[in-house]
Design a protein around this motif. Structure first.
Motif: not given
Length: 152
Positions: A7-19, A32-37
């Motif tokens: 999770v990040c603020l807008g879910n367009i930079c850090r969290s989707p990159m981490a996902e 393999i894990l279920p991963i989302d952002s």
């Protein structure tokens, strides 16, 4: 199986990159894990990752075509075992809105990196430093995967 939400603020930079990076990192290691952002705000809802994040994911061979920004929901607190915020404000916001009995699932991303446990991953939306974000996220990949495997 441990389910992970970045999770990040807008879910367009850090969290989707981490996902994207964690999906690839864990898959390459046979776990393999279920991963989302998600985001703590709905400002960018429905948008693709930021072009700076897209460039990093493309470079790493990660498909982001199905990634769309979304705000965190109350249901996420019950579905996911790990809710990992990128900075102190994300973590504070996540804890403040956590349904009763779920706040213990919230963590700061860098808390698993020795000597950097209290560091934040700065928002590259403001700085433009997407490569720095990538480097910091990569520092946490192995220790986070180890924690996910342990389940604690």
């Amino acid at each position: 199986m441990q389910k992970v939400l970045f999770v990040c603020l807008g879910n367009i930079c850090r969290s989707p990159m981490a996902e994207g990076l964690m999906k690839q990192y864990s898959k390459e290691r046979g776990h393999i894990l279920p991963i989302d952002s998600a985001g703590t705000s709905s400002w960018e809802q429905g948008n693709l990752p930021h072009p700076g994040t897209q460039a990093i994911l493309k470079r790493e061979g990660i498909d982001f075509s199905s990634m769309r920004s979304r705000p965190i929901t109350d249901e996420d607190y019950y579905v996911f075992d790990w809710i990992i915020g990128m900075d102190h404000q994300n973590v504070a916001d996540l804890i403040a809105r956590a349904p009763q009995g779920t706040a213990d699932k919230v963590h700061l991303y860098m808390e698993v990196v020795n000597g950097k446990q209290k560091q934040e991953i700065p928002d590259p939306w403001y700085s433009g430093q997407f490569e720095k974000t990538y480097q910091m996220l990569m520092e946490g990949m192995k220790p986070w995967l180890n924690r996910f495997k342990e389940g604690s």
